[in-house]
Design a protein around this motif. Structure first.
Motif, PDB file in Angstrom:
ATOM      1  N   ASN A   1       2.188   2.918   9.207  1.00  0.00           N
ATOM      2  CA  ASN A   1       3.159   3.791   8.559  1.00  0.00           C
ATOM      3  C   ASN A   1       3.470   4.958   9.491  1.00  0.00           C
ATOM      4  OD1 ASN A   1       4.676   4.599   6.133  1.00  0.00           O
ATOM      5  ND2 ASN A   1       3.283   6.355   6.179  1.00  0.00           N
TER       6      ASN A   1
ATOM      7  N   THR B   1       5.499   4.688   2.804  1.00  0.00           N
ATOM      8  CA  THR B   1       6.930   4.499   2.514  1.00  0.00           C
ATOM      9  C   THR B   1       7.747   4.170   3.773  1.00  0.00           C
ATOM     10  OG1 THR B   1       7.080   6.885   2.592  1.00  0.00           O
ATOM     11  CG2 THR B   1       7.022   5.895   0.410  1.00  0.00           C
ATOM     12  N   HIS B   2       7.373   4.758   4.910  1.00  0.00           N
ATOM     13  CA  HIS B   2       8.139   4.469   6.141  1.00  0.00           C
ATOM     14  C   HIS B   2       7.985   2.992   6.521  1.00  0.00           C
ATOM     15  CE1 HIS B   2       8.992   8.709   7.092  1.00  0.00           C
ATOM     16  NE2 HIS B   2       7.839   8.917   6.469  1.00  0.00           N
TER      17      HIS B   2
ATOM     18  N   GLY C   1      11.384  -7.739   2.832  1.00  0.00           N
ATOM     19  CA  GLY C   1      11.010  -7.098   1.563  1.00  0.00           C
ATOM     20  C   GLY C   1      10.452  -8.101   0.556  1.00  0.00           C
TER      21      GLY C   1
ATOM     22  N   GLN D   1      11.394  -3.787   4.642  1.00  0.00           N
ATOM     23  CA  GLN D   1      12.567  -4.207   3.859  1.00  0.00           C
ATOM     24  C   GLN D   1      13.807  -4.317   4.756  1.00  0.00           C
ATOM     25  OE1 GLN D   1      12.181  -1.230   0.852  1.00  0.00           O
ATOM     26  NE2 GLN D   1      11.072  -2.589  -0.529  1.00  0.00           N
ATOM     27  N   LYS D   2      13.970  -3.329   5.644  1.00  0.00           N
ATOM     28  CA  LYS D   2      15.171  -3.312   6.503  1.00  0.00           C
ATOM     29  C   LYS D   2      15.207  -4.495   7.458  1.00  0.00           C
ATOM     30  CE  LYS D   2      16.400   1.520   6.531  1.00  0.00           C
ATOM     31  NZ  LYS D   2      15.818   2.736   7.076  1.00  0.00           N
TER      32      LYS D   2
ATOM     33  N   ASN E   1       9.786   0.659   3.884  1.00  0.00           N
ATOM     34  CA  ASN E   1      11.245   0.656   4.108  1.00  0.00           C
ATOM     35  C   ASN E   1      11.605  -0.156   5.337  1.00  0.00           C
ATOM     36  OD1 ASN E   1      11.797   2.193   1.928  1.00  0.00           O
ATOM     37  ND2 ASN E   1      11.836   4.146   3.031  1.00  0.00           N
TER      38      ASN E   1
END
Ligand SMILES: Cc1cc2nc3c(=O)[nH]c(=O)nc-3n(C[C@H](O)[C@H](O)[C@H](O)COP(=O)(O)OP(=O)(O)OC[C@H]3O[C@@H](n4cnc5c(N)ncnc54)[C@H](O)[C@@H]3O)c2cc1C
Length: 458
Positions: free
Chosen positions: A416, A61-62, A73, A68-69, A65
């Protein structure tokens, strides 16, 4: 603040990006001509893809994200993949529960004990206890001798060579924890991901963002010495020059740190045991046909020089790879193993001999390109009580920090964890901390006084 970052791999670049978002001016120094470190890319001729195989798990998840940031994404792709195992000279699929229950090399009791080990291992929280027991002793206790001898021992030998005897149970526990979380329990299928264009896309984007925030990226520059400045901050020496920074963060391996850093910045005693690294040799094959239908095949066969078959094009669309198939064949060795110094042609011969044992029908015509990649310092060897060996993030000097993968004491090596590690570093606000003496002070983590430069950072 003017911040120097040594290392332009994933850690250095994620860090540089995060610091530049806070308004700092960063300078990244990278020895190699191209960014990315272990996660960098290679031009194989017909296609460009990662030098070593990289996959993104749904549980990363890290990392997801972060991707995406930084605006990528839309470039993430997900695909169900299969897992295989090569044992007793046969390839088996172990991609779902039914296949696992049919898996012939293990008896029913053996399978139950294996399932128990995975379930039990994935629930353990006290990893510190596991640092004190060898991986062999722990697996014998939890899985039993039969499952250990038939499955675990060959896998440990494949991943660590004879060094497995010195490695703690944290090694296998962290793998179990990561792989267990990858399974999508609702579908009972593995979904793995990648970024279109591979990690090159990520590094190109990071370079663009860092430079547009006023940062500098210096590739092909090896930092030779890091020392404290008599007034404040840190000197960085490279290419016969000295540059001054308010803060410096080192992200490379521990042995290079020991070599380049001045004694007053970090206490390193020559007598104390230090972090040992595993290296990797990886033959990459570009072929017209897929070698296997699996993303990963675990090999447990002492006759085969490599330890896995990673069928990357079972994950990555063939549009990415010019319609060709890309397969990675890794072999892990200690970083001082003479095999790492062997010429490419010798290694090719060795790997092809093993390849023909598994795929006797493979013809020279099927292979478009074969390439040898190697990395000397890849992954720290997680020996007993490993966490006592790693360098601390905060050093003897307020303006010098170490942030590298050796500090992953209870995680596997993956990006990650890299992103998570950088996020934890940023949360501690070390860049705002000053020596005691000036301005308003408050206590930070580890009792270090902090000066808040109000208004400048949120
Ligand atoms: C075979 C293999 C498979 C992997 N598979 C996966 C996977 O599936 N998924 C995943 O998430 N991760 C995977 N990884 C792990 C991933 O590659 C690492 O997490 C990541 O690359 C670590 O980045 P880093 O910046 O910390 O270290 P590095 O990549 O080692 O970067 C350190 C950088 O510092 C530079 N440097 C060192 N000293 C100096 C100096 N004095 N001056 C200037 N520069 C210097 C080095 O050149 C290097 O580029 C894999 C790695 C390997 C090798």
């Amino acid at each position: 603040m003017n911040i120097g970052i040594i290392g332009g791999g994933m850690t250095g670049l994620v860090l540089a990006h995060r610091l530049s978002l806070q308004g700092h001016i960063v300078t990244v120094f990278e020895s190699n001509k191209q960014l990315g470190g272990l996660a960098t890319y290679h031009d194989y001729g017909p296609l460009v893809w990662d030098r070593f195989y990289h996959v993104i798990l749904p549980s990363d998840t890290h990392l997801i994200n972060f991707i995406q940031k930084i605006g990528l994404g839309e470039e993430l792709r997900w695909r169900p993949t299969l897992t295989g195992c090569y044992i007793n000279q046969k390839l088996y699929s172990i991609s779902n529960t039914i296949e696992f229950l049919r898996f012939p090399p293990l008896s029913l009791i053996g399978k139950l004990r294996l399932a128990f080990t995975l379930l039990y291992g994935s629930r353990i929280k006290n990893w510190q206890g596991l640092e004190k027991i060898t991986v062999e002793d722990w697996l014998l206790k939890v899985s039993g001798r039969n499952t250990y001898e038939k499955l675990w021992k060959p896998l440990l030998l494949a991943k660590l060579g004879e060094n497995y005897k010195r490695v703690s149970a944290v090694f296998i526990w962290s793998y179990i924890k990561r792989l267990f979380s990858a399974r999508d329990s609702s579908l009972h299928k593995e979904q793995f991901g990648y970024v279109v264009g591979g990690y090159k896309t990520v590094f190109d984007q990071l370079e663009k963002l860092i430079c547009s925030a006023g940062g500098h990226i210096c590739t092909g520059v090896t930092v030779e010495h890091i020392a404290s400045h008599p007034d404040s901050g840190i000197w960085v020496e490279h290419s016969g020059k000295k540059e001054h920074f308010d803060k410096v963060i080192f992200t490379g391996p521990v042995n290079i740190l020991q070599h380049v850093v001045a004694q007053d910045l970090i206490k390193i005693s020559g007598d104390r045991p230090t972090v040992e690294y595993m290296g990797v040799i990886c033959m990459v094959l570009i072929t017209r046909k897929a070698l296997v239908p699996y993303y990963i095949v675990n090999l447990a066969d002492q006759r085969i020089p490599f330890t896995g078959i990673i069928g990357m094009s079972n994950l990555v669309s063939l549009k990415e790879t010019a319609g060709l198939h890309i397969t990675y064949l890794p072999k892990y060795v200690l970083s001082n193993d003479p095999l790492l110094q062997q010429p490419d042609d010798e290694l090719r011969k060795l790997f092809f001999r093993g390849l023909h044992l598994i795929f006797p029908e493979l013809k020279a015509d099927d292979i478009v390109v074969s390439h040898i990649n190697r990395a000397q310092k890849m992954q720290p060897l997680q020996v007993l009580n490993y966490s006592s060996l790693v360098p601390k993030i905060v050093t003897e000097h307020n303006d010098f920090f170490v942030l590298n993968t050796s500090q992953f004491v209870n995680e596997t090596l993956n990006n990650n964890t890299v992103v998570k590690h950088v996020e934890e570093f940023m949360r501690k606000e070390y860049m705002l901390k000053r020596e005691q003496g000036a301005g308003s002070r408050e206590q930070g983590a580890g009792g270090i006084p902090i000066i808040k430069i109000r208004g400048l950072y949120p």
